[in-house]
Design a protein around this motif. Structure first.
Motif, mmCIF file in Angstrom:
data_model
loop_
_atom_site.group_PDB
_atom_site.id
_atom_site.type_symbol
_atom_site.label_atom_id
_atom_site.label_comp_id
_atom_site.label_asym_id
_atom_site.label_seq_id
_atom_site.Cartn_x
_atom_site.Cartn_y
_atom_site.Cartn_z
ATOM 1 N N VAL A 1 0.694 -1.306 -0.228
ATOM 2 C CA VAL A 1 -0.214 -0.347 -0.081
ATOM 3 C C VAL A 1 1.168 1.025 -0.105
ATOM 4 C CG1 VAL A 1 0.030 0.338 2.492
ATOM 5 C CG2 VAL A 1 -1.981 1.280 0.635
ATOM 6 N N LYS A 2 2.244 1.470 0.067
ATOM 7 C CA LYS A 2 2.995 2.397 0.273
ATOM 8 C C LYS A 2 3.494 2.628 -0.906
ATOM 9 C CE LYS A 2 4.818 1.053 5.033
ATOM 10 N NZ LYS A 2 5.863 1.089 5.573
ATOM 11 N N LEU A 3 3.586 1.409 -1.755
ATOM 12 C CA LEU A 3 4.507 2.051 -2.792
ATOM 13 C C LEU A 3 2.431 2.653 -3.880
ATOM 14 C CD1 LEU A 3 5.449 -1.071 -3.951
ATOM 15 C CD2 LEU A 3 6.621 0.850 -3.489
ATOM 16 N N GLY A 4 1.281 1.900 -3.591
ATOM 17 C CA GLY A 4 0.411 2.344 -4.599
ATOM 18 C C GLY A 4 -1.302 1.741 -4.120
ATOM 19 N N ALA A 5 -1.837 1.935 -4.091
ATOM 20 C CA ALA A 5 -3.160 2.311 -3.246
ATOM 21 C C ALA A 5 -4.157 0.817 -4.424
ATOM 22 C CB ALA A 5 -4.371 3.051 -3.971
ATOM 23 N N ASP A 6 -3.485 0.077 -5.190
ATOM 24 C CA ASP A 6 -4.223 -0.984 -5.624
ATOM 25 C C ASP A 6 -3.346 -2.047 -5.273
ATOM 26 O OD1 ASP A 6 -6.685 -0.035 -7.312
ATOM 27 O OD2 ASP A 6 -4.959 0.361 -9.082
ATOM 28 N N VAL A 7 -2.039 -1.826 -5.291
ATOM 29 C CA VAL A 7 -1.159 -2.937 -5.453
ATOM 30 C C VAL A 7 -1.816 -4.396 -3.887
ATOM 31 C CG1 VAL A 7 1.555 -3.492 -4.802
ATOM 32 C CG2 VAL A 7 0.683 -1.706 -5.602
ATOM 33 N N PRO A 8 -2.298 -3.841 -2.892
ATOM 34 C CA PRO A 8 -2.887 -4.782 -2.147
ATOM 35 C C PRO A 8 -3.632 -5.751 -2.734
ATOM 36 C CG PRO A 8 -2.816 -2.468 -0.910
ATOM 37 C CD PRO A 8 -2.081 -2.326 -1.788
ATOM 38 N N ILE B 1 -1.969 -7.858 -4.445
ATOM 39 C CA ILE B 1 -1.631 -9.407 -3.916
ATOM 40 C C ILE B 1 -1.822 -10.401 -3.189
ATOM 41 C CG2 ILE B 1 -0.551 -9.741 -1.665
ATOM 42 C CD1 ILE B 1 1.516 -7.026 -2.605
ATOM 43 N N LEU B 2 -3.533 -9.424 -2.975
ATOM 44 C CA LEU B 2 -4.292 -10.305 -2.822
ATOM 45 C C LEU B 2 -5.294 -11.915 -3.737
ATOM 46 C CD1 LEU B 2 -6.900 -11.118 -0.541
ATOM 47 C CD2 LEU B 2 -7.906 -9.802 -0.965
ATOM 48 N N ARG B 3 -5.107 -11.049 -4.753
ATOM 49 C CA ARG B 3 -6.102 -11.875 -5.523
ATOM 50 C C ARG B 3 -7.375 -11.824 -5.581
ATOM 51 N NH1 ARG B 3 -1.467 -15.898 -8.676
ATOM 52 N NH2 ARG B 3 -1.508 -17.275 -5.991
ATOM 53 N N GLY B 4 -7.806 -12.458 -7.003
ATOM 54 C CA GLY B 4 -9.276 -12.811 -6.966
ATOM 55 C C GLY B 4 -10.465 -11.672 -7.148
ATOM 56 N N THR B 5 -12.023 -11.861 -6.308
ATOM 57 C CA THR B 5 -12.819 -10.419 -6.450
ATOM 58 C C THR B 5 -12.498 -10.829 -4.816
ATOM 59 O OG1 THR B 5 -13.972 -12.465 -7.517
ATOM 60 C CG2 THR B 5 -15.017 -10.523 -6.304
ATOM 61 N N ALA B 6 -12.832 -9.126 -4.649
ATOM 62 C CA ALA B 6 -12.871 -8.517 -3.446
ATOM 63 C C ALA B 6 -13.344 -7.437 -3.598
ATOM 64 C CB ALA B 6 -10.916 -8.178 -3.095
ATOM 65 N N LEU B 7 -14.174 -6.849 -2.316
ATOM 66 C CA LEU B 7 -14.789 -5.784 -1.825
ATOM 67 C C LEU B 7 -13.601 -4.693 -1.318
ATOM 68 C CD1 LEU B 7 -16.727 -3.573 -0.522
ATOM 69 C CD2 LEU B 7 -17.471 -4.088 1.172
ATOM 70 N N ALA B 8 -13.065 -4.035 -1.963
ATOM 71 C CA ALA B 8 -12.644 -3.102 -1.571
ATOM 72 C C ALA B 8 -12.990 -1.575 -1.285
ATOM 73 C CB ALA B 8 -11.660 -2.433 -2.665
ATOM 74 N N GLY C 1 -11.948 1.996 1.636
ATOM 75 C CA GLY C 1 -10.962 3.226 2.131
ATOM 76 C C GLY C 1 -10.644 4.318 0.963
ATOM 77 N N ILE C 2 -8.778 3.369 0.871
ATOM 78 C CA ILE C 2 -8.978 3.237 -0.511
ATOM 79 C C ILE C 2 -8.228 2.897 -1.610
ATOM 80 C CG2 ILE C 2 -7.293 6.379 -0.082
ATOM 81 C CD1 ILE C 2 -4.693 4.618 0.383
ATOM 82 N N GLY C 3 -8.319 1.427 -0.711
ATOM 83 C CA GLY C 3 -8.073 0.686 -1.371
ATOM 84 C C GLY C 3 -7.267 -0.588 -1.123
ATOM 85 N N GLU C 4 -7.281 -0.099 0.429
ATOM 86 C CA GLU C 4 -6.946 -0.650 1.108
ATOM 87 C C GLU C 4 -7.060 -2.239 1.827
ATOM 88 O OE1 GLU C 4 -7.415 2.058 4.340
ATOM 89 O OE2 GLU C 4 -7.183 1.897 2.067
ATOM 90 N N LYS C 5 -8.328 -1.034 2.110
ATOM 91 C CA LYS C 5 -9.252 -2.373 3.090
ATOM 92 C C LYS C 5 -10.086 -3.392 2.516
ATOM 93 C CE LYS C 5 -10.022 1.422 6.846
ATOM 94 N NZ LYS C 5 -11.021 2.126 7.107
ATOM 95 N N LEU C 6 -9.288 -4.227 2.111
ATOM 96 C CA LEU C 6 -9.778 -5.961 1.174
ATOM 97 C C LEU C 6 -11.136 -6.712 1.909
ATOM 98 C CD1 LEU C 6 -7.398 -6.162 -0.979
ATOM 99 C CD2 LEU C 6 -9.008 -4.410 -1.590
ATOM 100 N N THR C 7 -12.100 -7.146 1.242
ATOM 101 C CA THR C 7 -12.405 -8.281 2.299
ATOM 102 C C THR C 7 -12.818 -9.311 0.651
ATOM 103 O OG1 THR C 7 -13.821 -6.639 3.435
ATOM 104 C CG2 THR C 7 -14.895 -9.315 3.095
ATOM 105 N N PRO C 8 -12.175 -9.963 0.916
ATOM 106 C CA PRO C 8 -12.484 -11.433 -0.319
ATOM 107 C C PRO C 8 -13.258 -11.569 -0.595
ATOM 108 C CG PRO C 8 -10.796 -12.095 1.479
ATOM 109 C CD PRO C 8 -11.469 -11.015 2.152
ATOM 110 N N LEU C 9 -13.970 -12.171 -1.369
ATOM 111 C CA LEU C 9 -15.975 -12.352 -2.265
ATOM 112 C C LEU C 9 -15.789 -13.935 -3.352
ATOM 113 C CD1 LEU C 9 -16.824 -9.408 -2.790
ATOM 114 C CD2 LEU C 9 -18.014 -10.176 -1.055
ATOM 115 N N PRO C 10 -16.737 -14.615 -3.178
ATOM 116 C CA PRO C 10 -16.637 -15.850 -3.420
ATOM 117 C C PRO C 10 -15.953 -15.305 -5.190
ATOM 118 C CG PRO C 10 -18.478 -16.167 -2.866
ATOM 119 C CD PRO C 10 -18.168 -13.432 -3.039
ATOM 120 N N SER C 11 -15.199 -16.263 -5.890
ATOM 121 C CA SER C 11 -15.038 -15.972 -7.422
ATOM 122 C C SER C 11 -16.743 -15.561 -8.610
ATOM 123 C CB SER C 11 -14.492 -17.152 -7.923
ATOM 124 O OG SER C 11 -12.816 -17.320 -7.332
ATOM 125 N N LEU C 12 -16.066 -15.399 -9.571
ATOM 126 C CA LEU C 12 -17.237 -15.109 -9.885
ATOM 127 C C LEU C 12 -17.514 -15.950 -10.796
ATOM 128 C CD1 LEU C 12 -16.652 -11.681 -11.722
ATOM 129 C CD2 LEU C 12 -18.976 -12.334 -10.107
#
Length: 223
Positions: free
Chosen positions: A48-55, A58-65, A67-78
């Protein structure tokens, strides 16, 4: 000392997190190379220190983002779906688009809770019917070709089409692989686009082979 060569496959200045993907891949690669045993969560904090989308990359998959994109909740794959990505022959600065964004002037908001529920239920019709990108109002106004591409996607059989991120890339969702490929050819010819890519949704699997979904588990890269 480490020398890194990056073979870029994601178009630049397209709203596809190409640079963030590179940064995330380098962090993961260096961690493996030096056997740091850093967890994914620790790498995300660094990212997140490099960019808002970087986390997210790294996480990958489908997620709810959030904050600025750093708070991620994994979701089921489409569900497995064919995607067509088309980048017009222009490049868009993410910074310039966000500078023009005024939260108080946003009239339409995506139905986030409804879409999350639809993802859980694998209700693709609801997802496709309710996709919305608030940044599209800014970018498409400046670059009319974005709306042209969306219309061409629908004309060629896409179930839905939307601009990606801050632009300029547009994606269309196709239920049929052959329609997706045919649409790619037509878009190249009709709109003289140089960068058109048929692809598909990313299916993240757990060790047991099921969709990797952790309900309400928040990965906060700032903590």
């Amino acid at each position: 000392r480490v020398f890194i060569d990056i073979l870029k496959r994601i178009p630049v200045s397209a709203g596809l997190a190409g640079g963030s993907s590179d940064a995330g891949a380098v962090l993961i690669g260096l961690s493996k190379l030096f056997k740091t045993k850093l967890t994914k969560k620790e790498l995300m904090r660094m990212g997140v220190k490099l960019g808002a989308d970087v986390p997210f990359c790294i996480l990958r998959g489908t997620a709810l983002a959030e904050g600025i994109g750093e708070k991620l909740t994994p979701l089921p794959s489409l569900p497995y779906t064919h995607i067509l990505i088309a980048k017009p022959n222009i490049s868009v600065s993410t910074e310039s688009i966000f500078k023009q964004l005024s939260l108080k002037n946003i009239k339409n908001h995506p139905d986030t809770s409804g879409i999350i529920e639809a993802i859980e239920e694998q209700n693709t019709k609801f997802i496709f019917d309710n996709m919305y990108n608030v940044l599209e109002e800014i970018t498409a106004k400046k670059y009319p070709v974005i709306e042209q591409i969306k219309k061409e996607m629908i004309k060629n059989g896409a179930s839905a089409s939307m601009m990606s991120g801050s632009g300029s890339a547009v994606f269309g969702i196709f239920e049929n692989k052959y329609k997706c490929v045919e649409a790619a050819i037509n878009l190249k010819n009709e709109l003289r686009l140089k960068e058109v890519y048929p692809t598909s949704t990313y299916m993240q699997k757990s060790k047991k082979g099921k969709n990797n979904y952790v309900r309400r588990k928040i990965h906060n890269a700032n903590k």
